[in-house]
Design an enzyme around this catalytic site. Structure first.
Site, short mmCIF file in Angstrom:
data_model
loop_
_atom_site.label_atom_id
_atom_site.label_comp_id
_atom_site.label_asym_id
_atom_site.label_seq_id
_atom_site.Cartn_x
_atom_site.Cartn_y
_atom_site.Cartn_z
N LYS A 53 0.84 -1.20 0.00
CA LYS A 53 0.00 0.00 0.00
C LYS A 53 0.87 1.26 0.00
CE LYS A 53 -3.71 -2.60 2.10
NZ LYS A 53 -4.39 -3.07 3.31
N GLN A 97 -4.76 -1.49 9.59
CA GLN A 97 -4.57 -2.82 9.02
C GLN A 97 -5.11 -3.89 9.97
OE1 GLN A 97 -3.28 -3.49 5.82
NE2 GLN A 97 -3.99 -5.55 6.28
N ASP A 120 -11.21 2.36 3.84
CA ASP A 120 -11.60 0.96 3.71
C ASP A 120 -13.11 0.82 3.49
OD1 ASP A 120 -9.56 -0.90 3.65
OD2 ASP A 120 -9.28 -0.91 5.83
#
Ligand code: NAP
Length: 313
Positions: A53, A97, A120
């Site tokens: 990422k 995460q 997200d």
């Protein structure tokens, strides 16, 4: 007849080029998008994902910052980390995460992320926006599935879509996006009766199960489009042979690495589907591309600007 292979790597590259151009324009106007990634502890798989990422941000010109609280960080300490990021104007996207260590209240942490920075798309506010067709941040993997369909000119409106899997991060948002795109949608799960029969109704079949090669030819109407979200690692020789016997390319990489990646769809499905995403190289590359897209979208929405014109918003 064998299926048209939907090349996710190529589609992701197209999207990344569009985003890079957008970031250049925004940065020139003093609005460089920024993503903060919070990685707690040292989960090896999470470290690989986070590296990917951060690298993608560098390649596209997006500012990125990695925060790495220790494995022992408490829920209260992580809430402070999120709160600080919520307050910082140069941070447009916050990604925590998963999985978090088991002593941490993950739901509480995710709920603390400012919905405007929730790249997200997991915050209940964004879930609500998606289900009521308001602009918001959409979970990356299902958004990527929709981009594959759109950019491969596969019609969705009026078609029968079946989604196998009802997780909050893939199955449910994928179903919602398909409904919003005017498909007639059925969602299946582990309690569904006659799963092969239900799946055979699908013009578009999305498999998000987490079971290697479970979707065989029996589940697929000839000519259907099959989107394989699954990512399963095979290390067992007998299992490898069951799926890939005679596939020399796979054999070489299995020999070299001792493992190979397979989706939830059996490779034999490519013999009867009309179009299919491969694993690897199908949905996977879209996930990071859509995270980058969401970061730019968040940067623009937070400043009241128009969002880029991708299909799924
Ligand atoms: P998950 O949370 O474990 O959900 C799996 C879903 O599949 C559940 O709804 C479950 O039903 C259903 N299921 C399990 N066994 C079944 C069976 N025998 N018959 C019918 N349904 C069954 O998994 P997830 O997070 O959604 O991920 C699904 C897959 O996508 C995994 O392979 C994951 O690695 C992959 N994935 C890939 C990406 C990517 O970037 N390509 C991103 C995210 C996930 P119940 O609800 O009844 O338990």
């Amino acid at each position: 007849m064998s299926a048209n292979i939907l090349d996710g790597t190529k589609i992701a590259q197209e999207i990344r080029s569009e985003i890079a151009a957008e970031v250049k324009t925004l940065s020139a106007a003093g609005l460089r998008p920024g993503l903060a990634v919070v990685l707690v502890g040292h989960n090896p798989a999470s470290e690989i994902y986070v590296r990917g990422k951060v690298k993608a941000c560098e390649e596209l010109g997006i500012f990125s910052e990695k925060l790495a609280p220790s494995e022992t960080a408490t829920t209260a300490e992580l809430l402070d980390v999120v709160d600080n990021l919520n307050r910082r104007d140069e941070i447009d996207g916050i990604l925590v995460q998963l999985p978090l260590p088991s002593h941490v209240d993950a739901k509480k942490i995710l709920l603390a992320v400012d919905p405007a920075k929730d790249v997200d798309g997991f915050h209940p506010m964004n879930v609500g926006f998606l289900s009521t067709q308001r602009p918001g941040l959409v979970p990356c993997t299902p958004a990527g599935c929709m981009e594959i369909l759109k950019r491969s000119q596969i019609p969705v409106a009026g078609r029968e879509a079946v989604v196998v899997g009802r997780s909050d991060i893939v199955g449910k948002p994928a179903a919602m996006l398909l409904i919003n795109a005017n498909a007639t949608v059925t969602v299946c799960h582990s309690k569904t009766h006659d799963l092969p029969g239900v799946c055979r109704r699908a013009d578009i079949l999305v498999a998000a199960i987490g079971r290697a090669g479970m979707i065989t030819k029996d589940f697929v109407k000839p000519g259907a489009t099959v989107i394989d979200v699954g990512m399963n690692t095979i290390t067992d020789r007998a299992e490898f042979d069951r799926f890939f016997a005679g596939n020399h390319k796979r054999e070489d990489s299995f020999q070299k690495r001792g493992s190979t990646l397979i989706g939830d769809v059996h490779p034999e499905v490519a013999e009867i589907a009309g179009a299919i995403t491969p694993v690897p190289g199908g949905v996977g590359p879209l996930t990071i591309a859509m995270l980058m897209f969401n970061t730019v979208k968040a940067a623009k929405m937070r400043r009241g600007n128009q969002v880029p014109a991708l299909s799924h918003r």
